[in-house]
Motif scaffolding. Structure first.
Motif, PDB file in Angstrom:
ATOM      1  N   PHE A   1       3.423  -9.306  -3.372  1.00 41.64           N
ATOM      2  CA  PHE A   1       2.980  -8.633  -4.864  1.00 41.64           C
ATOM      3  C   PHE A   1       3.110  -7.423  -5.002  1.00 41.64           C
ATOM      4  O   PHE A   1       3.295  -7.112  -6.108  1.00 41.64           O
ATOM      5  CB  PHE A   1       1.557  -9.282  -4.835  1.00 41.64           C
ATOM      6  N   ASP A   2       2.768  -6.503  -3.934  1.00 45.85           N
ATOM      7  CA  ASP A   2       3.029  -5.082  -4.299  1.00 45.85           C
ATOM      8  C   ASP A   2       4.542  -4.682  -4.614  1.00 45.85           C
ATOM      9  O   ASP A   2       4.953  -3.798  -4.807  1.00 45.85           O
ATOM     10  CB  ASP A   2       2.500  -4.309  -3.295  1.00 45.85           C
ATOM     11  N   ASN A   3       5.408  -5.656  -4.072  1.00 46.34           N
ATOM     12  CA  ASN A   3       7.004  -5.358  -4.385  1.00 46.34           C
ATOM     13  C   ASN A   3       7.546  -5.988  -5.371  1.00 46.34           C
ATOM     14  O   ASN A   3       8.617  -5.868  -5.825  1.00 46.34           O
ATOM     15  CB  ASN A   3       7.504  -5.784  -3.137  1.00 46.34           C
ATOM     16  N   ILE A   4       6.455  -6.501  -6.122  1.00 46.42           N
ATOM     17  CA  ILE A   4       7.031  -7.210  -7.602  1.00 46.42           C
ATOM     18  C   ILE A   4       6.868  -6.160  -8.597  1.00 46.42           C
ATOM     19  O   ILE A   4       5.850  -5.715  -8.823  1.00 46.42           O
ATOM     20  CB  ILE A   4       6.247  -8.522  -7.771  1.00 46.42           C
ATOM     21  N   ASN A   5       7.767  -6.118  -9.412  1.00 47.07           N
ATOM     22  CA  ASN A   5       7.564  -5.622 -10.879  1.00 47.07           C
ATOM     23  C   ASN A   5       8.847  -5.904 -11.633  1.00 47.07           C
ATOM     24  O   ASN A   5       9.951  -5.365 -11.379  1.00 47.07           O
ATOM     25  CB  ASN A   5       7.249  -4.094 -10.401  1.00 47.07           C
ATOM     26  N   PHE A   6       8.512  -6.365 -12.764  1.00 43.63           N
ATOM     27  CA  PHE A   6       9.497  -6.556 -13.572  1.00 43.63           C
ATOM     28  C   PHE A   6       9.585  -5.425 -14.619  1.00 43.63           C
ATOM     29  O   PHE A   6       8.679  -5.269 -15.431  1.00 43.63           O
ATOM     30  CB  PHE A   6       9.484  -7.783 -14.609  1.00 43.63           C
ATOM     31  N   GLY A   7      10.407  -4.543 -14.484  1.00 41.67           N
ATOM     32  CA  GLY A   7      10.613  -3.445 -15.310  1.00 41.67           C
ATOM     33  C   GLY A   7       9.678  -2.469 -15.317  1.00 41.67           C
ATOM     34  O   GLY A   7       9.230  -1.664 -16.065  1.00 41.67           O
ATOM     35  N   GLY A   8       8.814  -2.616 -14.103  1.00 44.01           N
ATOM     36  CA  GLY A   8       7.826  -1.590 -13.938  1.00 44.01           C
ATOM     37  C   GLY A   8       6.471  -1.885 -14.579  1.00 44.01           C
ATOM     38  O   GLY A   8       5.395  -1.078 -14.514  1.00 44.01           O
ATOM     39  N   VAL A   9       6.253  -3.071 -15.156  1.00 42.15           N
ATOM     40  CA  VAL A   9       5.179  -3.356 -16.156  1.00 42.15           C
ATOM     41  C   VAL A   9       4.459  -4.534 -15.387  1.00 42.15           C
ATOM     42  O   VAL A   9       3.328  -4.549 -16.041  1.00 42.15           O
ATOM     43  CB  VAL A   9       5.600  -3.609 -17.705  1.00 42.15           C
ATOM     44  N   VAL A  10       5.045  -5.194 -14.595  1.00 40.49           N
ATOM     45  CA  VAL A  10       4.093  -6.427 -13.995  1.00 40.49           C
ATOM     46  C   VAL A  10       3.706  -6.045 -12.506  1.00 40.49           C
ATOM     47  O   VAL A  10       4.798  -5.793 -11.589  1.00 40.49           O
ATOM     48  CB  VAL A  10       5.097  -7.570 -14.033  1.00 40.49           C
ATOM     49  N   ASN A  11       2.634  -5.673 -12.526  1.00 37.53           N
ATOM     50  CA  ASN A  11       2.086  -5.609 -11.126  1.00 37.53           C
ATOM     51  C   ASN A  11       0.748  -6.536 -10.834  1.00 37.53           C
ATOM     52  O   ASN A  11      -0.397  -6.244 -11.146  1.00 37.53           O
ATOM     53  CB  ASN A  11       1.532  -3.982 -10.813  1.00 37.53           C
ATOM     54  N   PRO A  12       1.025  -7.707 -10.212  1.00 38.33           N
ATOM     55  CA  PRO A  12      -0.113  -8.678 -10.165  1.00 38.33           C
ATOM     56  C   PRO A  12      -1.118  -8.228  -9.053  1.00 38.33           C
ATOM     57  O   PRO A  12      -0.462  -7.903  -7.730  1.00 38.33           O
ATOM     58  CB  PRO A  12       0.675  -9.898  -9.516  1.00 38.33           C
ATOM     59  N   TYR A  13      -2.198  -8.108  -9.147  1.00 39.02           N
ATOM     60  CA  TYR A  13      -3.234  -7.702  -8.233  1.00 39.02           C
ATOM     61  C   TYR A  13      -3.930  -9.042  -7.924  1.00 39.02           C
ATOM     62  O   TYR A  13      -4.803  -9.380  -8.556  1.00 39.02           O
ATOM     63  CB  TYR A  13      -4.203  -6.499  -8.528  1.00 39.02           C
ATOM     64  N   ILE A  14      -3.575  -9.868  -6.715  1.00 47.02           N
ATOM     65  CA  ILE A  14      -3.993 -11.336  -6.745  1.00 47.02           C
ATOM     66  C   ILE A  14      -5.172 -11.428  -5.652  1.00 47.02           C
ATOM     67  O   ILE A  14      -5.707 -12.116  -5.273  1.00 47.02           O
ATOM     68  CB  ILE A  14      -2.975 -12.212  -6.265  1.00 47.02           C
ATOM     69  N   TYR A  15      -5.561 -10.048  -4.908  1.00 50.39           N
ATOM     70  CA  TYR A  15      -6.283 -10.092  -3.881  1.00 50.39           C
ATOM     71  C   TYR A  15      -7.642 -10.517  -4.399  1.00 50.39           C
ATOM     72  O   TYR A  15      -8.659 -10.699  -3.822  1.00 50.39           O
ATOM     73  CB  TYR A  15      -6.379  -8.868  -2.944  1.00 50.39           C
ATOM     74  N   ILE A  16      -7.812 -10.121  -5.658  1.00 49.03           N
ATOM     75  CA  ILE A  16      -9.265 -10.289  -6.272  1.00 49.03           C
ATOM     76  C   ILE A  16      -9.391 -11.986  -6.452  1.00 49.03           C
ATOM     77  O   ILE A  16     -10.741 -12.193  -6.805  1.00 49.03           O
ATOM     78  CB  ILE A  16      -9.164  -9.624  -7.900  1.00 49.03           C
ATOM     79  N   MET A  17      -8.592 -12.810  -6.047  1.00 52.66           N
ATOM     80  CA  MET A  17      -8.904 -14.409  -5.885  1.00 52.66           C
ATOM     81  C   MET A  17      -9.901 -14.363  -4.969  1.00 52.66           C
ATOM     82  O   MET A  17     -10.788 -15.349  -5.308  1.00 52.66           O
ATOM     83  CB  MET A  17      -7.662 -14.866  -5.551  1.00 52.66           C
TER      84      MET A  17
END
Lengths: 287, 170
Positions: free
Chosen positions: B22-38
């Motif tokens: 997920f740290d390597n995901i970013n669509f146009g630099g605006v989507v940075n999902p932080y899913i570890y808070i799950m």
């Protein structure tokens, strides 16, 4: 006494929260670039090892593009070989390989970890102190500057990416003009950086090339950065230019680490007259 | 003990997913999902407050160490742990807190669970993206918060599905 203990028991949740937040906030505020780099370095041993393996595998999928890139690079170097006169007569003579004339040493490295989606982006390369990498070496790709090294372990180095809103700053100029401004990232697009504080007398057009200058202790001069995408006059005094990067930081796999052989000498001599900071903000936040 | 091991395994798995996917995901630099808070979202509802805070802090420090930004994740995830009991009380109801066990869509209902996840993700993302980019433009920060949160809620809902049936009676 008992009441006091009961009182603490009742508010222990808030107290613990405040204590933990105080620790975290103090690290966040006081952690300067060197501490941050150390943390990145500490994590890099485990994480970089894994990224190294991932890069090994994913490298195969890019072999064809990689070959094309190498052929282009060879062609470019050959054309330089065929024009020795040009390079002997101009500033490019710095790149001459004759001993004594060499100011910059290039060494290849592979990018094994890279981010572009954060505000403070870093790269990890698979070369460290044992390979002769040191902090403050520049990272450049074939077609433009990429960042500079801030921390090295034995086998890996962490570098500040040009896509770092706080820690990256260098100077740049429009090709063919002497007016320099500072280059930084505003965090909007990973394909564009800002070239700010270009004097209003500068003459430029959309599409002009932006290069690095002689002012930097880190980057070699006349390295390509990008092209002018648009520019606007600010306060009627200077231009703020949006620069489209030549390098696509999202795809970068191979870079060269560049050592400026006279870095220390130049820093020492320039600091004697108090101009150690040619443009105090040239190299983001560095002493 | 088994529950402890399960949570440790979940946490490690989430850290690995966060770092390498997920740290390597970013669509146009605006989507940075932080899913570890799950990890914090799925902790048992009757967990003692001090443990919740320490786990929140620990999760943040772990991610800080992997990502190289000192302190930022620790600040925000400790905050998230701090507000979780309030969020749970408001959105899931006190009854579930007395019962304990982990909150899943199967137990509390899909609508309630989604509201709960969305609230938690927003409570994390809003301070996070503001602190990460203190000098940034408001429009971009809002855009990042909205898009990243929407993405995170979807991913967390999807990732929690394996827990729905196996963990009902914890």
């Amino acid at each position: 006494m008992l009441k006091l203990l009961l009182f603490f028991k009742r508010i222990h949740y808030a107290l613990l929260f405040i204590a933990l937040e105080a620790i975290a906030i103090s690290v966040f505020l006081h952690g300067n670039i060197y501490q941050k780099a150390r943390i990145a370095g500490a994590s890099s041993r485990l994480v970089s090892g894994v990224y190294d393996k991932i890069a090994d595998v994913s490298g195969y999928f890019g072999l064809r593009a990689e070959n094309d890139r190498l052929i282009e690079e060879i062609a470019r170097l050959r054309s330089q070989l065929n024009a020795p006169r040009l390079y002997a007569d101009t500033a490019f003579a710095r790149f001459d390989s004759v001993p004594g004339l060499q100011y910059y040493q290039y060494q290849p490295a592979r990018v094994i970890r890279n981010s572009i989606g954060k505000r403070q982006n870093y790269l990890t390369i698979d070369r460290g102190t044992l390979d002769g990498i040191e902090p403050e070496m520049a990272l450049v790709a074939d077609d433009g500057i990429v960042g500079y090294v801030v921390h090295c372990s034995d086998h890996f180095s962490v570098a500040v990416s040009i896509l770092n809103t706080e820690e990256f700053r260098t100077s740049g100029c429009i090709k063919g003009s002497d007016f320099a401004g500072s280059v930084y990232w505003d965090g909007l697009s990973h394909r564009e950086v800002i070239l700010d504080e270009i004097p209003k007398y500068a003459d430029m057009q959309v599409g002009d090339t932006v290069l690095t200058t002689n002012y930097s202790y880190i980057f070699p001069p006349d390295q390509p950065i990008g092209t002018v995408a648009s520019f606007e006059m600010v306060n009627g005094t200077f231009y703020k230019v949006r620069v489209r990067l030549f390098t696509d930081l999202a795809r970068i796999r191979h870079v060269y680490a560049v050592r400026y052989l006279d870095q220390e000498e130049r820093r020492a001599i320039e600091s004697t007259v108090g101009i150690s900071e040619i443009g105090p903000r040239q190299e983001g936040g560095r002493p | 003990m088994i529950r402890f091991l399960e949570y440790t395994a979940t946490f490690v798995l989430l850290l690995i997913l966060q770092e390498f996917v997920f740290d390597n995901i970013n669509f146009g630099g605006v989507v940075n999902p932080y899913i570890y808070i799950m990890f914090l979202i799925l902790l048992p509802l009757d967990i003692p407050g001090w443990l919740l805070l320490l786990l929140g802090f620990g999760a943040g420090v772990a991610v800080d160490f992997m990502s190289g930004i000192a302190g930022l994740h620790a600040i925000v995830s400790t905050w998230l742990a701090f507000v979780r009991p309030t969020v749970v009380g408001l959105l899931l109801g006190k009854d579930f807190v007395y019962e304990g066990g982990i909150p899943t869509a199967g137990r509390v209902g899909a609508g309630k669970f989604l509201r709960y996840v969305a609230a938690m993700v927003l409570l994390f993302d809003i301070p996070f993206f503001i602190l990460e980019d203190l000098s940034g433009s408001v429009g971009v920060i809002v855009l990042r918060i909205v898009l990243s949160s929407a993405f995170s809620v979807g991913i967390i809902y999807f990732l929690h599905l394996p827990f729905v049936h196996t963990q009902l009676k914890v």
